[in-house]
Structures are given as C-alpha cells and as structure tokens.
Design a protein around this motif. Structure first.
Motif, PDB file in Angstrom:
ATOM      1  N   HIS A  62      -3.426   6.131  -2.888  1.00 22.76           N
ATOM      2  CA  HIS A  62      -4.470   4.927  -2.778  1.00 22.76           C
ATOM      3  C   HIS A  62      -5.081   5.297  -1.484  1.00 22.76           C
ATOM      4  CE1 HIS A  62      -1.472   2.446  -5.316  1.00 22.76           C
ATOM      5  NE2 HIS A  62      -2.089   3.255  -6.056  1.00 22.76           N
ATOM      6  N   ARG A  63      -6.513   5.040  -1.406  1.00 29.26           N
ATOM      7  CA  ARG A  63      -7.241   5.248  -0.220  1.00 29.26           C
ATOM      8  C   ARG A  63      -7.399   3.777   0.589  1.00 29.26           C
ATOM      9  NH1 ARG A  63     -10.366  10.104  -0.290  1.00 29.26           N
ATOM     10  NH2 ARG A  63      -9.411  11.583  -1.639  1.00 29.26           N
ATOM     11  N   PHE A  64      -7.816   3.878   1.865  1.00 28.25           N
ATOM     12  CA  PHE A  64      -7.928   2.938   2.411  1.00 28.25           C
ATOM     13  C   PHE A  64      -9.315   3.029   3.250  1.00 28.25           C
ATOM     14  CE2 PHE A  64      -5.392   5.546   5.353  1.00 28.25           C
ATOM     15  CZ  PHE A  64      -5.964   5.534   6.447  1.00 28.25           C
ATOM     16  N   THR A  65      -9.977   1.917   3.748  1.00 24.73           N
ATOM     17  CA  THR A  65     -11.112   2.133   4.628  1.00 24.73           C
ATOM     18  C   THR A  65     -10.590   1.933   6.156  1.00 24.73           C
ATOM     19  OG1 THR A  65     -12.154   0.486   2.969  1.00 24.73           O
ATOM     20  CG2 THR A  65     -13.206   0.638   5.103  1.00 24.73           C
ATOM     21  N   ALA A  66     -11.108   2.799   6.838  1.00 24.10           N
ATOM     22  CA  ALA A  66     -10.792   2.973   8.271  1.00 24.10           C
ATOM     23  C   ALA A  66     -11.172   1.878   9.088  1.00 24.10           C
ATOM     24  CB  ALA A  66     -11.664   4.203   8.816  1.00 24.10           C
ATOM     25  N   ARG A  67      -9.955   1.470  10.128  1.00 23.65           N
ATOM     26  CA  ARG A  67     -10.372   0.500  10.885  1.00 23.65           C
ATOM     27  C   ARG A  67     -10.328   0.973  12.255  1.00 23.65           C
ATOM     28  NH1 ARG A  67      -7.171  -4.078   8.336  1.00 23.65           N
ATOM     29  NH2 ARG A  67      -5.774  -3.200   6.727  1.00 23.65           N
ATOM     30  N   ASP A 124      -7.584  12.076   5.061  1.00 24.63           N
ATOM     31  CA  ASP A 124      -8.166  11.621   3.754  1.00 24.63           C
ATOM     32  C   ASP A 124      -8.088  10.222   3.445  1.00 24.63           C
ATOM     33  OD1 ASP A 124      -8.391  14.532   3.202  1.00 24.63           O
ATOM     34  OD2 ASP A 124      -6.626  14.706   2.338  1.00 24.63           O
ATOM     35  N   ARG A 125      -7.721   9.488   4.509  1.00 23.43           N
ATOM     36  CA  ARG A 125      -7.338   8.185   4.385  1.00 23.43           C
ATOM     37  C   ARG A 125      -6.666   7.632   3.164  1.00 23.43           C
ATOM     38  NH1 ARG A 125     -13.674   6.511   6.131  1.00 23.43           N
ATOM     39  NH2 ARG A 125     -13.708   7.564   8.070  1.00 23.43           N
ATOM     40  N   GLU A 126      -5.440   8.099   3.250  1.00 26.47           N
ATOM     41  CA  GLU A 126      -4.420   7.835   2.180  1.00 26.47           C
ATOM     42  C   GLU A 126      -3.507   7.108   2.561  1.00 26.47           C
ATOM     43  OE1 GLU A 126      -3.522  11.360   0.364  1.00 26.47           O
ATOM     44  OE2 GLU A 126      -5.329  11.490  -0.860  1.00 26.47           O
ATOM     45  N   GLU A 181      -1.195   2.625   6.774  1.00 23.53           N
ATOM     46  CA  GLU A 181      -2.403   3.599   6.905  1.00 23.53           C
ATOM     47  C   GLU A 181      -2.329   4.521   8.270  1.00 23.53           C
ATOM     48  OE1 GLU A 181      -5.440   0.636   7.277  1.00 23.53           O
ATOM     49  OE2 GLU A 181      -5.225  -0.083   5.435  1.00 23.53           O
ATOM     50  N   TYR A 238      -3.220   7.099  11.279  1.00 20.76           N
ATOM     51  CA  TYR A 238      -4.467   7.219  12.031  1.00 20.76           C
ATOM     52  C   TYR A 238      -4.218   8.484  13.043  1.00 20.76           C
ATOM     53  CZ  TYR A 238      -6.805   3.309  10.359  1.00 20.76           C
ATOM     54  OH  TYR A 238      -7.379   2.149   9.364  1.00 20.76           O
TER      55      TYR A 238
END
Length: 319
Positions: free
Chosen positions: A212-217, A152-154, A173, A175
């Motif tokens: 809180h969400r994050f943008t995948a790297r 869920d990129r949390e 974050e 992965y």
C-alpha cells in the motif's frame, strides 16, 4: 563453451571464500571429474587468478594474493555494499580519496544491473550517517527493504520489541535510516498510533511491505540525526538527579562530554550544579566516581543511596 564459462564462474565463486577446497569436493560441487577441476584451475591461472594448490590428505585449492588485481566476482549484496561505500567516500567522508572512489564507483555503476542500481540509490538517498560505527547485528536485506519502501512510499509491517522486551505489531510509513552511535534506527510514522516513532532496526522481526502506498509527510525535524539523538537520550535517561560537583563548570563539561540531562550551572570558580540522567541510579553512581572529583547529591534520595552502596563496596574491598 557456455557450459565451461558457467562452470569457471561457479568455481571462482567457491574459491573466493576464505577456505581451502579439496579437489574431490570441488569436483562434487561442480559435477565433474577431478581432472576437469585441475584443467579449470589452470584456465583461471591463465586469466590472472592466483590459485594455489597443496598436496596431501589435507591439501586442496585456494585463491591467494597475486602481483596484480584480477577481476572480482561479486554477488548482489556485495556489489550493493561496495557501491554504497564508494559513494560515501566519493562524497568526502575520507579525505584525499574522493577522486579515486569516484572513478571506481563509475566503473561499478556501468556494469550494475538496473535492479541493483535502484537498491544502491535507495540506500544512499534514504540513509543518514550520524557518526560512530554500528556494532549491532543488522541484516543488510532488512536495510535494503526499508530503504526501498521509503523510496517507493510503501507501508511496512513488522514485529517490534521495545526496550522492556514487550512485542507489538507495527504498521508504519518509513522515511529515513539513521546510523547513530553504534546502532541503526528507522524514523517512521506509526499509522495506528498517529505519531512519529524511532525504531531500533535490530529489534525488528518479519519486516515486509504490504504493497500500500502513502503520501509523504513533512519530516518531524530538519536535522534527522539530531532528532534521533534526542529520542535515544529520552529512552536512555530513565532516572534523573542533581549533584554539586567540586569542579569548575568548564572543566566539568569537558570531562562529562554529552553525559548530562540539562545544563551545567556554575557556582563559582570551584563548583558547579550538574543535572544528570541515566538508565539507573547505579549507572549514575558509577560515572560520578569516574569523574575523579568530590560531589554532593542534592535532591535524589535514590541516587544518594546508590552512591552510599558503591562507597561501602569499595570500603569493604580495602578492609
């Protein structure tokens, strides 16, 4: 009827634990009489569950192996664990069982509640098996939480103790979960340190999603298993040393496997130069003795002193 069915399911759940239940204790757990317990046990037997009863002061009821496989009652964690295992086997991890595992997995997925199906998908898609079996005590719910957060990129927070025992609060974050060697690792981006990190999951405490969400790297490496292996070796190889080993390079490589901190350089048909790394010079001195070959320490006074101490200890043992 609904009350009776619910009671039978609860009774079955108790009997599926590996112990013998006295009748009065079951009656107390279920809130019924011992006569009702006997009647419910008879109902389970008619449904195909082999329940054995023993008499006496230490007697009771227990579920035993029967002639046929009766329906199983699984809790949420058990169902997820079985589904993930079946997916691994159906993918070819165990030769010759792919088709059977796939049939069993299909049956299980048909009855999994949606929330459990999502847990299975998260664990399967964000877990990397890198060989070996983990023997560390890792809470399955922590693995599920980290896998779900990765899916869920949390962002996740937890307390973490490094190899020296120093604790710090981390905000990361997540992965990938990697089963490497005999441990579980988390590959994550540390937000506050602005860099990629590898965490041993058995050293995590109080893991929780902060919502809180994050943008995948982009991942730090294409081969995540190899990435974790390299990071693990960096932690383990705290000391280095070089020795001239009185073995051909090819034979030395076979005996040492991956236990080097660099190349094995041939010095002719009977010798080679080996770069070593380990947690301590005592570890290096011990493993050099296990190789069963003569050697000379090249440029590490600390390693030479450790070898001397080991030699003196063995000499005292034979005096």
């Amino acid at each position: 009827m609904a009350e009776t069915s619910a009671r039978l399911l609860k009774l079955l759940s108790l009997l599926q634990t590996t112990r013998e239940w006295p009748g009065p204790e079951l009656a107390d757990r279920l809130g019924v009489s011992t006569r009702t317990v006997r009647n419910d046990v008879d109902r389970l037997r008619r449904l195909g569950y082999p329940v054995r009863a023993t008499r006496g002061a230490v007697g009771g009821y227990r579920l035993v192996a029967g002639k046929a496989m009766p329906p199983l009652l699984l809790d949420d964690d058990e169902a997820v664990a079985i589904a993930v295992s079946l997916r691994t086997v159906s993918g070819g991890a165990v030769e010759g069982m792919e088709e059977t595992a796939l049939r069993a997995l299909t049956k299980l997925q048909q009855v999994l509640p949606p929330q459990l199906g999502r847990r299975v998908d998260a664990l399967q898609s964000h877990t990397v098996q890198a060989g070996g079996r983990s023997r560390a005590q890792v809470d399955g719910s922590v693995l599920a939480l980290l896998a779900a957060a990765a899916r869920d990129r949390e962002i996740v927070r937890f307390a973490y103790a490094d190899y020296t025992g120093v604790e710090s609060e981390r905000r990361i974050e997540p992965y990938r979960l990697v089963n490497y060697g005999r441990r579980w690792y988390l590959v994550a981006f540390d937000v506050e340190r602005d860099d990629w990190r590898t965490f041993r999951i058995d050293r995590l405490r109080d893991a929780r999603s902060v919502g809180h969400r994050f943008t995948a790297r982009p991942l730090p490496a294409e081969d995540i298993a190899a990435y974790v292996a390299s990071k693990t070796r960096q932690v383990q190889m705290k000391v280095q040393g070089r020795v001239i080993l009185h073995l051909p390079a090819e034979l030395a490589e076979r005996r040492m496997g991956g236990w080097t901190q660099g190349a094995i350089e041939s010095l002719g048909d009977t010798k080679c130069l080996v770069s070593l790394g380990g947690r301590s010079v005592e570890d290096l001195a011990f493993w050099l003795g296990v190789l069963d070959a003569d050697f000379e320490v090249v440029d590490s006074p600390e390693l030479a002193a450790a070898v001397r101490r080991v030699g003196e200890r063995y000499a005292r043992a034979t005096s």
